[in-house]
Design an enzyme around this catalytic site. Structure first.
Site, mmCIF file in Angstrom:
data_model
loop_
_atom_site.group_PDB
_atom_site.id
_atom_site.type_symbol
_atom_site.label_atom_id
_atom_site.label_comp_id
_atom_site.label_asym_id
_atom_site.label_seq_id
_atom_site.Cartn_x
_atom_site.Cartn_y
_atom_site.Cartn_z
ATOM 1 N N HIS A 1 17.265 17.881 -12.559
ATOM 2 C CA HIS A 1 17.289 18.401 -13.671
ATOM 3 C C HIS A 1 14.902 17.917 -14.063
ATOM 4 O O HIS A 1 14.247 18.686 -13.597
ATOM 5 C CB HIS A 1 17.599 18.064 -14.682
ATOM 6 N N ARG B 1 28.510 16.505 -12.396
ATOM 7 C CA ARG B 1 29.732 16.134 -12.632
ATOM 8 C C ARG B 1 30.106 14.957 -11.930
ATOM 9 O O ARG B 1 31.081 14.362 -11.337
ATOM 10 C CB ARG B 1 30.397 16.940 -11.559
ATOM 11 N N SER C 1 24.076 15.864 -8.774
ATOM 12 C CA SER C 1 25.045 17.206 -10.018
ATOM 13 C C SER C 1 25.580 15.447 -11.267
ATOM 14 O O SER C 1 26.014 15.144 -11.185
ATOM 15 C CB SER C 1 26.499 16.814 -9.068
ATOM 16 N N LEU D 1 21.082 15.680 -18.149
ATOM 17 C CA LEU D 1 19.629 15.335 -17.321
ATOM 18 C C LEU D 1 20.050 14.127 -16.186
ATOM 19 O O LEU D 1 20.270 13.066 -16.432
ATOM 20 C CB LEU D 1 18.844 15.793 -18.387
ATOM 21 N N GLY E 1 17.405 25.481 -9.781
ATOM 22 C CA GLY E 1 18.389 24.628 -8.582
ATOM 23 C C GLY E 1 19.074 25.362 -7.437
ATOM 24 O O GLY E 1 19.492 26.170 -7.756
ATOM 25 N N GLU E 2 18.072 24.963 -5.871
ATOM 26 C CA GLU E 2 19.211 25.136 -5.377
ATOM 27 C C GLU E 2 20.606 24.921 -4.814
ATOM 28 O O GLU E 2 20.975 25.646 -3.717
ATOM 29 C CB GLU E 2 18.273 25.405 -3.715
ATOM 30 N N LYS E 3 20.686 23.625 -5.469
ATOM 31 C CA LYS E 3 21.758 22.850 -5.195
ATOM 32 C C LYS E 3 23.535 24.160 -6.151
ATOM 33 O O LYS E 3 24.156 24.168 -5.277
ATOM 34 C CB LYS E 3 21.741 22.010 -6.399
#
Ligand code: PAF
Length: 274
Positions: free
Chosen positions: A29, A188, A186, A25, A145-147
């Site tokens: 988030h 990542r 992100s 997270l 999420g819109e991501k």
């Protein structure tokens, strides 16, 4: 706050707000969890690194896992329950496999030629796990999420398509949270080394600059040029209809610009409204 590991324990939390996650997270988030809290209690956060949405050449085994830290973060943001199931709970043995079947995929999961083309099995895995989680958690609203814009569009379309399965469920979009320099948060991003972290700013910069272009074609050309300047390997940089994610000729309908690009071996995605 309760850490829930079995299906039976979830009954105490039916009818609230749900934030599905794969853990690791970050502030993105946490903002979804705070948004969920404003929409209605109880707030359930799931943490499950779903194997079926990763292809064999993707990062399933090295995907960051930090359950204890995630539990503390989710509690701090207002979650009332963390659902951290075992794989067998989500994917039951063969005799009960219909409980976790893959729903019919909506066209936004198969036709745009974006994530669906680059990660051909991904949305089948996402829809499979999300459908299963909706059945188990029974939320009234779920925040995505819109991501991951195509994922949000796919889940919305899946719920619309299966309206008798989840009649009381509303899908709510959560705005993308960015670092102060514009990089979309992100899980990542932890893979990026300092130079890649700088190059990664090409995504948000390309999207911001594309917003002042007068046509989808000009916006796409602008994005490609900025992404190249940042040494990024572009998978797609496109402007699409904001709902269907199909190509458009002009701005007569709401539009979204979407990018997927690689910085070294790290694959990043981002998007903005046009
Ligand atoms: O966006 C994610 O983290 C995942 O795709 C989701 C929605 C939790 C399903 O595993």
């Amino acid at each position: 706050m309760q850490v829930v590991r079995t299906i039976d324990e979830l009954a105490d939390f039916y009818g609230g707000s749900f934030v599905p996650t794969m853990g690791a997270l970050h502030e993105g988030h946490l903002s979804l969890i705070r948004q969920a809290k404003d929409l209605g209690s109880p707030v359930v956060v799931s943490i499950f690194v779903n194997p079926t949405q990763f292809s064999p050449d993707e990062d399933f085994s090295r995907y960051p896992r930090q359950l204890d830290e995630d539990i503390a973060l989710a509690e701090g943001a207002g979650a009332e329950a963390i659902f951290a199931p075992e794989v067998d709970t989500i994917y039951p043995p063969p005799t009960h496999q219909e409980q976790a079947s893959v729903p019919n995929l909506p066209s936004v999961a198969t036709e745009p030629g974006l994530e669906d083309a680059k990660r051909p099995t991904h949305f089948a895995g996402v829809c499979q796990v999300v459908a299963r989680l909706f059945d188990l958690v029974n939320p009234h609203q779920a925040i995505f999420g819109e991501k991951d814009y195509q994922q949000l569009s796919v889940i919305r379309a899946m719920v619309e398509q299966e309206d008798d399965r989840w009649p009381n469920l509303t899908i709510v979009p959560g705005p993308t949270v960015r670092e102060p320099d514009g990089l979309a948060m992100s899980s990542r991003n932890v893979y990026l080394d300092p130079q890649q972290r700088k190059d990664a700013l090409g995504l948000s910069s390309a999207l911001l600059n594309a917003q002042s272009a007068l046509s989808p074609g000009d916006a796409e050309a602008t994005m490609h040029s900025i992404l190249q300047d940042h040494h990024l390997e572009v998978e797609y940089a496109v402007v699409r209809d904001a709902k269907t994610l199909l190509p458009i000729e002009n701005y007569s309908q709401p539009a979204r610009a979407l990018i997927a690009a690689r910085v070294g071996t790290v694959r990043l995605i981002d998007n903005m409204p046009m």
